[in-house]
Motif scaffolding. Structure first.
Motif, PDB file in Angstrom:
ATOM      1  N   LEU A 337      -7.621  -6.607   2.450  1.00  0.00           N
ATOM      2  CA  LEU A 337      -7.712  -5.350   3.316  1.00  0.00           C
ATOM      3  C   LEU A 337      -9.124  -4.647   3.270  1.00  0.00           C
ATOM      4  O   LEU A 337      -9.870  -4.740   2.047  1.00  0.00           O
ATOM      5  CB  LEU A 337      -6.792  -4.284   2.945  1.00  0.00           C
ATOM      6  CG  LEU A 337      -5.234  -4.978   3.222  1.00  0.00           C
ATOM      7  CD1 LEU A 337      -4.332  -3.567   2.666  1.00  0.00           C
ATOM      8  CD2 LEU A 337      -4.948  -5.066   4.643  1.00  0.00           C
ATOM      9  N   ASP A 338      -9.467  -3.895   4.040  1.00  0.00           N
ATOM     10  CA  ASP A 338     -10.792  -3.089   4.064  1.00  0.00           C
ATOM     11  C   ASP A 338     -10.825  -2.054   2.961  1.00  0.00           C
ATOM     12  O   ASP A 338     -11.984  -1.909   2.382  1.00  0.00           O
ATOM     13  CB  ASP A 338     -11.155  -2.477   5.523  1.00  0.00           C
ATOM     14  CG  ASP A 338     -11.451  -3.173   6.490  1.00  0.00           C
ATOM     15  OD1 ASP A 338     -11.684  -4.533   6.220  1.00  0.00           O
ATOM     16  OD2 ASP A 338     -11.256  -2.970   7.703  1.00  0.00           O
ATOM     17  N   GLU A 339      -9.950  -1.460   2.520  1.00  0.00           N
ATOM     18  CA  GLU A 339      -9.728  -0.599   1.482  1.00  0.00           C
ATOM     19  C   GLU A 339      -9.790  -1.157   0.197  1.00  0.00           C
ATOM     20  O   GLU A 339     -10.415  -0.918  -0.800  1.00  0.00           O
ATOM     21  CB  GLU A 339      -8.288   0.090   1.344  1.00  0.00           C
ATOM     22  CG  GLU A 339      -7.889   1.080   2.556  1.00  0.00           C
ATOM     23  CD  GLU A 339      -7.544   0.080   4.102  1.00  0.00           C
ATOM     24  OE1 GLU A 339      -7.403  -1.017   3.521  1.00  0.00           O
ATOM     25  OE2 GLU A 339      -7.054   0.917   4.673  1.00  0.00           O
ATOM     26  N   ALA A 340      -9.466  -2.525  -0.006  1.00  0.00           N
ATOM     27  CA  ALA A 340      -9.705  -3.298  -1.134  1.00  0.00           C
ATOM     28  C   ALA A 340     -11.133  -3.792  -1.395  1.00  0.00           C
ATOM     29  O   ALA A 340     -11.646  -3.680  -2.368  1.00  0.00           O
ATOM     30  CB  ALA A 340      -8.682  -4.513  -1.292  1.00  0.00           C
ATOM     31  N   GLN A 342     -13.630  -2.042  -0.047  1.00  0.00           N
ATOM     32  CA  GLN A 342     -14.471  -0.789  -0.738  1.00  0.00           C
ATOM     33  C   GLN A 342     -14.200  -0.851  -2.162  1.00  0.00           C
ATOM     34  O   GLN A 342     -15.324  -0.155  -2.887  1.00  0.00           O
ATOM     35  CB  GLN A 342     -13.741   0.432   0.081  1.00  0.00           C
ATOM     36  CG  GLN A 342     -14.145   0.349   1.309  1.00  0.00           C
ATOM     37  CD  GLN A 342     -13.277   1.459   2.312  1.00  0.00           C
ATOM     38  OE1 GLN A 342     -12.774   2.318   1.407  1.00  0.00           O
ATOM     39  NE2 GLN A 342     -13.531   1.595   3.562  1.00  0.00           N
ATOM     40  N   ILE A 343     -13.043  -0.981  -2.789  1.00  0.00           N
ATOM     41  CA  ILE A 343     -12.868  -0.978  -4.291  1.00  0.00           C
ATOM     42  C   ILE A 343     -14.039  -1.679  -4.943  1.00  0.00           C
ATOM     43  O   ILE A 343     -14.823  -1.394  -5.818  1.00  0.00           O
ATOM     44  CB  ILE A 343     -11.535  -1.181  -4.743  1.00  0.00           C
ATOM     45  CG1 ILE A 343     -10.555  -0.181  -3.997  1.00  0.00           C
ATOM     46  CG2 ILE A 343     -11.531  -1.349  -6.184  1.00  0.00           C
ATOM     47  CD1 ILE A 343     -10.755   1.015  -5.058  1.00  0.00           C
ATOM     48  N   GLN A 345     -16.788  -3.069  -3.462  1.00  0.00           N
ATOM     49  CA  GLN A 345     -18.192  -2.525  -3.220  1.00  0.00           C
ATOM     50  C   GLN A 345     -18.542  -1.369  -4.097  1.00  0.00           C
ATOM     51  O   GLN A 345     -19.798  -1.444  -4.175  1.00  0.00           O
ATOM     52  CB  GLN A 345     -18.235  -1.977  -1.635  1.00  0.00           C
ATOM     53  CG  GLN A 345     -17.958  -3.092  -0.968  1.00  0.00           C
ATOM     54  CD  GLN A 345     -18.260  -2.435   0.632  1.00  0.00           C
ATOM     55  OE1 GLN A 345     -17.757  -1.595   0.922  1.00  0.00           O
ATOM     56  NE2 GLN A 345     -18.953  -3.237   1.627  1.00  0.00           N
ATOM     57  N   ASP A 373      -4.264  -6.265  -1.433  1.00  0.00           N
ATOM     58  CA  ASP A 373      -4.478  -4.777  -1.118  1.00  0.00           C
ATOM     59  C   ASP A 373      -5.250  -3.982  -2.462  1.00  0.00           C
ATOM     60  O   ASP A 373      -5.617  -5.003  -3.213  1.00  0.00           O
ATOM     61  CB  ASP A 373      -2.951  -4.408  -0.945  1.00  0.00           C
ATOM     62  CG  ASP A 373      -2.336  -4.544  -2.060  1.00  0.00           C
ATOM     63  OD1 ASP A 373      -2.648  -5.093  -3.275  1.00  0.00           O
ATOM     64  OD2 ASP A 373      -0.957  -4.349  -1.889  1.00  0.00           O
ATOM     65  N   VAL A 374      -5.283  -2.717  -2.377  1.00  0.00           N
ATOM     66  CA  VAL A 374      -5.924  -2.196  -3.319  1.00  0.00           C
ATOM     67  C   VAL A 374      -5.242  -2.271  -4.684  1.00  0.00           C
ATOM     68  O   VAL A 374      -5.988  -2.461  -5.588  1.00  0.00           O
ATOM     69  CB  VAL A 374      -5.819  -0.751  -2.873  1.00  0.00           C
ATOM     70  CG1 VAL A 374      -6.535   0.244  -4.082  1.00  0.00           C
ATOM     71  CG2 VAL A 374      -6.955  -0.108  -1.647  1.00  0.00           C
ATOM     72  N   GLU A 378      -7.225  -3.614  -8.238  1.00  0.00           N
ATOM     73  CA  GLU A 378      -7.135  -2.513  -9.320  1.00  0.00           C
ATOM     74  C   GLU A 378      -6.409  -3.276 -10.367  1.00  0.00           C
ATOM     75  O   GLU A 378      -6.912  -3.142 -11.756  1.00  0.00           O
ATOM     76  CB  GLU A 378      -6.338  -1.287  -9.043  1.00  0.00           C
ATOM     77  CG  GLU A 378      -7.244  -0.352  -8.161  1.00  0.00           C
ATOM     78  CD  GLU A 378      -6.471   0.854  -7.789  1.00  0.00           C
ATOM     79  OE1 GLU A 378      -5.357   1.046  -8.062  1.00  0.00           O
ATOM     80  OE2 GLU A 378      -7.232   1.912  -7.390  1.00  0.00           O
TER      81      GLU A 378
END
Length: 470
Positions: A337-340, A342-343, A345, A373-374, A378
């Motif tokens: 996912l794009d949100e993941a 970003q993490i 990055q 996913d995020v 994490e």
């Protein structure tokens, strides 16, 4: 300039900006949005230079360059592309494009290239077939696009290249790209890591040895130079090369001849040299640890690879590439996912692209379903803010802060007390690591030997106390 320019670009905003800039330079610009219209215009009129995008609605602007050559054999072609791989830059070079510009580009550089193309029309050279998809060099960032452009400039010659950059940035990939896509691709590619070979065996590795040249030389051995004859010799970690081997390497580069250890006959070799290092060679030259003449012999074409933290915009493309690699190597197919992204990055990536690849493979292995996913990220890697204190340097910083808190606010002495508390253990550690050898201790610390002696005397440290008793 008063010349006819054909612009093939389906992005209206980009086409407008380029058209206005070139018209200000005195060009007569004709713009079109398709390959079909391009071919029709070339059949009807003569143009002095063409600018073309790669991906158009009705096809690939690069794949159809042969059609352009048939219609206008001597017309310089400037390629514009939003693609983010080395392959596009190489295809532009192999198509005999006058220049290649990744998007976004510098408009002043583009207009300057048009002026040069109009003033110096090149003749077409024989093109080579690119080895498509073989090299995972990826990056739309300006820094990486600059690397791609430098690579394309050295493919048709044998100039010596020095690749610099931090560990894990992909220096060997650059060397392999230059070899596999260049004129020597049918020859051998031989890589040797200077840091991985014991110093007393390095000359034998590079130049080979004759039987009986030294204890243990029970047979003749061919060195890396001879193994790479007709191809490319990649000298990795060149900054770790000892001084005596540097002298022999310089002689080989100057003469094109080598002599095996213990041999009498000189052997002519035909190799292209690509060297790489993660060290800054300039202070090493100043300190006498690297020969200046060898540096200039190697640094004919410098290519610097940026650290991953300097091109974070490439991380998404790299992640998806590595996920594809992971699937090809037998791991489950994953999507992120794009949100993941970003993490990821936001991380520091001290190990650069190599570290990112390892993390992506770990995510492909550990993800509970097809989607990364995020939460998955994490679980596999702490957020950037939590990692800030995880390194050894940060641990030292915390210890130093604790020590300062214990000292209180003693006016006038805190600065010197802090230096003394830090400096003496550091010098003692250097002497322990080097068995009391002051020259090597100075090199380890990165200071002048005279400075070391002076500070040892001032701190009442005796090097002989650190010499191991045998």
């Amino acid at each position: 300039m008063g010349n006819e320019v054909l612009l093939v670009e389906d992005d209206l905003s980009i086409a407008t900006v380029i058209t206005e800039a070139l018209r200000e330079e005195g060009c007569d610009v004709t713009a079109c949005k398709s390959l079909a219209r391009r071919d029709a215009l070339l059949s009807q009129r003569r143009f002095d230079v063409m600018l073309t995008d790669v991906m158009l609605a009705d096809g690939d602007g690069l794949a159809s360059i042969d059609t352009v050559r048939d219609l206008a054999p001597d017309m310089p072609i400037i390629v514009l592309s939003a693609q983010n791989t080395l392959d596009t830059a190489v295809r532009a070079s192999d198509s005999q494009a006058f220049e290649y510009f990744p998007k976004p580009f510098d408009l002043d550089e583009l207009t300057h290239a048009v002026r040069q193309a109009l003033a110096n029309r090149p003749t077409a050279n024989e093109a080579a077939d690119p080895d498509e998809g073989a090299l995972p060099l990826i990056g739309r960032s300006p820094a990486m696009q600059g690397v791609f452009r430098m690579i394309t400039r050295v493919l048709r010659n044998d100039l010596t290249v020095l690749v610099t950059g931090e560990s894990g940035t992909g220096k060997e990939l650059v060397a392999e790209a230059i070899h596999q896509l260049g004129a020597r691709k049918t020859g051998p590619f031989v890589a040797v890591n200077m840091a991985a070979i014991p110093h007393d065996l390095l000359e034998s590795e590079l130049f080979g040895h004759e039987r009986g040249a030294f204890t243990g030389a029970v047979s003749q051995q061919i060195g890396k130079f001879e193994q790479a004859n007709g191809g490319t010799l990649f000298l990795d970690e060149i900054g770790d090369m000892p001084a005596d081997a540097q002298t022999r390497l310089l002689r080989a580069l100057q003469s094109g001849r080598i002599r095996r250890v213990g041999g009498r006959q000189e052997i002519k070799v035909d190799v292209r040299i690509i060297a790489a290092t993660n060290r800054n060679l300039t202070p090493m030259i100043e300190e006498g640890r690297f020969r200046e003449d060898l540096f200039y012999r190697l640094n004919v074409v410098p290519i610097h690879l940026p650290a991953l933290r300097e091109r974070r915009e490439d991380i998404g493309a790299l992640i998806r590439h590595f996920l594809g690699q992971a699937t090809a190597e037998g791991l489950p197919r994953r999507r992120i996912l794009d949100e993941a992204v970003q993490i990821l990055q936001a991380q520091k990536w001290p190990g650069n692209v190599r570290e990112l690849r390892n993390v992506v493979f770990r995510l492909a292995l550990l993800a509970r379903d097809e989607i990364i996913d995020v939460a998955t990220v994490e679980d596999a890697i702490p957020p950037a803010q939590d990692r800030a204190g995880s390194g050894q340097g940060d641990s030292f910083e915390r210890a130093l802060k604790a020590w300062l808190n214990e000292q209180g606010s003693v006016h006038g002495t805190l600065y010197h007390a802090s230096l003394a508390a830090f400096e003496k253990p550091l010098f003692e550690h250097a002497l322990r690591e080097t068995d009391g050898n002051q020259l090597r201790a100075a090199q380890l610390l990165g200071i002048n030997r005279n400075t070391l002696r002076k500070r040892l005397g001032e701190m009442d440290i005796h090097p002989e106390d650190y010499t191991k008793r045998r």
